[in-house]
Design a protein around this motif. Structure first.
Motif, mmCIF file in Angstrom:
data_model
loop_
_atom_site.group_PDB
_atom_site.id
_atom_site.type_symbol
_atom_site.label_atom_id
_atom_site.label_comp_id
_atom_site.label_asym_id
_atom_site.label_seq_id
_atom_site.Cartn_x
_atom_site.Cartn_y
_atom_site.Cartn_z
ATOM 1 N N THR A 145 2.397 -0.173 -5.687
ATOM 2 C CA THR A 145 3.845 -0.355 -5.866
ATOM 3 C C THR A 145 4.549 0.990 -5.943
ATOM 4 N N ALA A 146 3.969 1.929 -6.701
ATOM 5 C CA ALA A 146 4.565 3.260 -6.825
ATOM 6 C C ALA A 146 4.559 3.990 -5.489
ATOM 7 N N ILE A 147 3.500 3.799 -4.719
ATOM 8 C CA ILE A 147 3.434 4.426 -3.398
ATOM 9 C C ILE A 147 4.528 3.882 -2.490
ATOM 10 N N ILE A 148 4.724 2.571 -2.514
ATOM 11 C CA ILE A 148 5.765 1.959 -1.677
ATOM 12 C C ILE A 148 7.147 2.459 -2.077
ATOM 13 N N VAL A 149 7.407 2.535 -3.380
ATOM 14 C CA VAL A 149 8.694 3.046 -3.853
ATOM 15 C C VAL A 149 8.876 4.502 -3.414
ATOM 16 N N SER A 150 7.817 5.310 -3.548
ATOM 17 C CA SER A 150 7.881 6.717 -3.137
ATOM 18 C C SER A 150 8.148 6.837 -1.649
ATOM 19 N N LEU A 151 7.523 5.954 -0.852
ATOM 20 C CA LEU A 151 7.743 5.975 0.589
ATOM 21 C C LEU A 151 9.186 5.627 0.939
ATOM 22 N N THR B 132 -4.968 7.306 6.315
ATOM 23 C CA THR B 132 -6.364 7.488 5.908
ATOM 24 C C THR B 132 -6.522 7.315 4.401
ATOM 25 N N PHE B 133 -5.503 7.685 3.624
ATOM 26 C CA PHE B 133 -5.565 7.508 2.176
ATOM 27 C C PHE B 133 -5.591 6.020 1.814
ATOM 28 N N LEU B 134 -4.682 5.254 2.392
ATOM 29 C CA LEU B 134 -4.599 3.832 2.071
ATOM 30 C C LEU B 134 -5.829 3.068 2.557
ATOM 31 N N ALA B 135 -6.443 3.546 3.645
ATOM 32 C CA ALA B 135 -7.630 2.874 4.180
ATOM 33 C C ALA B 135 -8.890 3.184 3.378
ATOM 34 N N GLY B 136 -8.824 4.180 2.483
ATOM 35 C CA GLY B 136 -9.995 4.577 1.701
ATOM 36 C C GLY B 136 -10.492 3.463 0.788
ATOM 37 N N ASP B 137 -11.824 3.453 0.600
ATOM 38 C CA ASP B 137 -12.449 2.466 -0.278
ATOM 39 C C ASP B 137 -12.486 3.025 -1.697
ATOM 40 N N PRO B 138 -11.724 2.462 -2.634
ATOM 41 C CA PRO B 138 -11.670 3.022 -3.983
ATOM 42 C C PRO B 138 -13.015 2.985 -4.708
ATOM 43 N N ALA B 139 -13.841 1.994 -4.426
ATOM 44 C CA ALA B 139 -15.145 1.906 -5.087
ATOM 45 C C ALA B 139 -16.068 3.034 -4.658
ATOM 46 N N ARG B 140 -15.883 3.513 -3.434
ATOM 47 C CA ARG B 140 -16.758 4.560 -2.903
ATOM 48 C C ARG B 140 -16.149 5.953 -3.023
ATOM 49 N N LEU B 141 -14.836 6.044 -2.740
ATOM 50 C CA LEU B 141 -14.181 7.355 -2.685
ATOM 51 C C LEU B 141 -13.379 7.688 -3.936
ATOM 52 N N GLY B 142 -13.037 6.673 -4.713
ATOM 53 C CA GLY B 142 -12.233 6.916 -5.904
ATOM 54 C C GLY B 142 -10.746 6.889 -5.643
ATOM 55 N N TYR B 143 -10.342 6.527 -4.433
ATOM 56 C CA TYR B 143 -8.918 6.403 -4.100
ATOM 57 C C TYR B 143 -8.780 5.428 -2.944
ATOM 58 N N GLY B 144 -7.543 5.022 -2.669
ATOM 59 C CA GLY B 144 -7.254 4.134 -1.553
ATOM 60 C C GLY B 144 -7.196 2.676 -1.958
ATOM 61 N N PHE B 145 -6.935 1.832 -0.952
ATOM 62 C CA PHE B 145 -6.763 0.402 -1.219
ATOM 63 C C PHE B 145 -7.494 -0.458 -0.185
ATOM 64 N N SER B 146 -8.412 0.155 0.575
ATOM 65 C CA SER B 146 -9.224 -0.563 1.577
ATOM 66 C C SER B 146 -8.355 -1.396 2.515
ATOM 67 N N MET B 147 -7.253 -0.817 2.960
ATOM 68 C CA MET B 147 -6.319 -1.566 3.806
ATOM 69 C C MET B 147 -6.814 -1.645 5.250
ATOM 70 N N PRO B 148 -6.775 -2.827 5.855
ATOM 71 C CA PRO B 148 -7.087 -2.948 7.288
ATOM 72 C C PRO B 148 -5.921 -2.449 8.134
ATOM 73 N N ALA B 149 -6.157 -2.322 9.438
ATOM 74 C CA ALA B 149 -5.136 -1.778 10.345
ATOM 75 C C ALA B 149 -3.863 -2.614 10.339
ATOM 76 N N SER B 150 -4.008 -3.948 10.207
ATOM 77 C CA SER B 150 -2.823 -4.816 10.240
ATOM 78 C C SER B 150 -1.880 -4.511 9.085
ATOM 79 N N LYS B 151 -2.425 -4.267 7.902
ATOM 80 C CA LYS B 151 -1.587 -3.955 6.746
ATOM 81 C C LYS B 151 -1.059 -2.524 6.816
ATOM 82 N N LEU B 152 -1.857 -1.615 7.382
ATOM 83 C CA LEU B 152 -1.408 -0.225 7.498
ATOM 84 C C LEU B 152 -0.157 -0.131 8.367
ATOM 85 N N SER B 153 -0.101 -0.934 9.420
ATOM 86 C CA SER B 153 1.077 -0.904 10.287
ATOM 87 C C SER B 153 2.318 -1.386 9.537
#
Length: 488
Positions: free
Chosen positions: A372-378, A299-320
């Motif tokens: 990038t930092a999120i991916i490294v942390s993961l 849900t964090f990655l799917a968030g719209d940064p322009a609207r919510l102030g966080y996230g990367f507006s990722m679609p389901a295909s990228k989230l998987s």
């Protein structure tokens, strides 16, 4: 109870040809691969299930809840019955139960009947404890550690395969056919456990503590039910408080009974010893960081940064694809833990795993504006979780008496599940308390709080770890054939 030679059952292992041992582990790996397949297969099909059974989004959550409640009740009981009657025997019964349950899900004309099938699938969660008991009974310490690591990795790999397979089969016109795919896998599992899996060699006292088993089952049912209600209505609601209070009362009565039982369902004096209780605490923590955060990141990655102030507006295909970033490192490190433990010892493996988990969660909390930092942390967190998932059941099976390996590892599985359930409810409430009414979504502060809680949980594990005291492996054991270790 028999004493525990920390090196497993070398006498039993030494009498088996190397090829036979490899075949045993191979079939068990297939069983765990199938377990992971089932766990990963159904989730992507929820949309199709809603249409197939004409139910609502709220009702489909019971598809998961029914199986979770059944697992919470059945795992401690069935793992103990494995110690008494034989782990292979109980494994056979549970594989049949899950196969019947999956068949019922596939052929059910109504959702209530499908839920009955999911209840029959509950014993799926006891497969790993039973298999670990078989492996620990038949192999040496080094071989059993490698086998346990591969079993854990097989679950993860199976979940990935199941999820990907569901993506392809969901396009079939007949949804019943889609739901029958896991049944085929389970039929192969039945053949494997009846033909190629050996029985374990140790047995516990055959006297059954019926009241102890019943009390434990009622406690787990009430507690998991209360946590499920808390995730929807909060901890202050009457529907949450009543089952949780009931669970506390049942637990206190159960402890009183177990301390007086001649042959208790669970030997409390065993699990409260310094060689096991810290491992159980860490097992709960693994559930918090591995199971309790499964939807948080998405849900964090799917968030719209322009609207919510966080996230990367990722679609389901990228989230998987992002989910695989933590899954594959965990799979690799769970396989590698045995080699690391051979050089450094299990306690240092746990130390590395908890430290990596802490660093990964802190990275998510502090560096969440950079993908990038999120991916490294993961990746770092995934490596840590994999080490813990491999090392904890290995340590517990080695430190428990040979005639209690099933229940000891079964409690590990139950506490891991419980940790995920508690975290899932608590994290849902944390996000709800940070909700932005104008958007109907949690603010960044909610997600940061969740990751800080996970990091603090890892820190608790690091503080508890020094209290863990391992038995020293006995040196007077019968050695395995030299080529056996290489083949396994």
């Amino acid at each position: 109870m028999s004493k525990n030679p920390s090196s497993g059952s070398p006498l039993a292992s030494s009498t088996q040809p190397a090829q036979r041992v490899v075949a045993i582990v191979g079939f068990l790996l297939f069983v765990e691969l199938s377990s992971g397949f089932l766990q990963g297969y159904y989730s992507p099909l929820f949309g199709g299930m809603i249409e197939h059974w004409d139910i609502t989004d709220a009702q489909i959550t019971w598809f998961v809840t029914a199986q979770t409640l059944a697992a919470g009740v059945s795992v401690p009981v069935l793992s103990k019955l494995g110690d008494i009657f034989g782990h292979r025997r109980i494994l056979r019964l549970t594989v049949i139960s899950v196969a019947i349950g999956a068949t019922l899900v596939a052929l059910s004309p109504s959702f209530p009947l499908a839920l009955l099938g999911r209840i029959l699938c509950g014993p799926l969660a006891v497969w790993l404890p039973l298999e670990i008991a078989i492996v620990h009974s038949r192999l040496s310490l080094a071989s059993s550690r490698k086998a346990i690591g591969m079993l854990v990795a097989s679950i993860t790999l199976g979940a990935v395969i199941g999820s990907i397979s569901a993506g392809f089969t969901s396009n079939l016109e007949n949804f019943t056919t889609v739901l029958l795919i896991p049944v085929v896998i389970l039929l192969l599992c039945i053949v494997a456990v009846f033909v190629a899996v050996p029985e374990s060699t140790e047995r516990a006292n055959p006297k059954i503590d019926g009241w102890g088993f019943a009390g434990l089952a009622v406690f787990m049912l009430l507690l998991l039910w209360g946590l499920q209600q808390a995730s929807q209505a909060g901890f202050a609601s009457l529907g949450t408080l009543l089952p949780i209070i009931g669970a506390v009362v049942v637990f206190l009565v159960w402890v009183w009974w177990e301390r007086r039982a001649e042959v208790p369902a669970i030997d409390l004096s065993l699990i409260t010893q310094s060689k096991l209780w810290p491992a159980y605490v860490i097992s709960f923590i693994v559930g918090v960081i591995a199971l309790g955060t499964q939807t948080i990141l998405m849900t964090f990655l799917a968030g719209d940064p322009a609207r919510l102030g966080y996230g990367f507006s990722m679609p389901a295909s990228k989230l998987s694809l992002i989910s695989l970033v933590s899954i594959f490192p965990a799979m690799l490190s769970s396989i590698a833990f045995a080699r690391i433990a051979k050089r450094l010892g299990l306690l240092k493996v746990l130390l590395i795993g908890l430290s990596a988990g802490f660093i990964g969660q802190i990275g998510m909390a502090v560096l969440n504006t950079s993908l990038t930092a999120i991916i490294v942390s993961l990746i770092v967190s995934g490596l840590g979780v994999g080490l813990l998932l491999g090392a904890l059941p290995a340590l517990i099976s080695e430190e428990a008496p040979l005639d209690s390996t099933g229940i000891a590892t079964g409690l590990y599985n139950s506490l891991k599940t419980l940790g995920g359930a508690v975290a899932g409810s608590a994290f849902g409430l944390i996000l709800a308390s940070f909700v932005m009414p104008e958007y109907g979504a949690a603010s960044l502060g909610g997600y940061v709080t969740v990751w800080i809680v996970c990091a603090a949980s890892c820190l608790v594990g690091l503080l508890v770890l020094p209290t863990l005291r391992q038995n020293r492996p006995q040196t007077t054991v019968i050695q395995l054939p030299l080529d056996l270790e290489e083949k396994i």
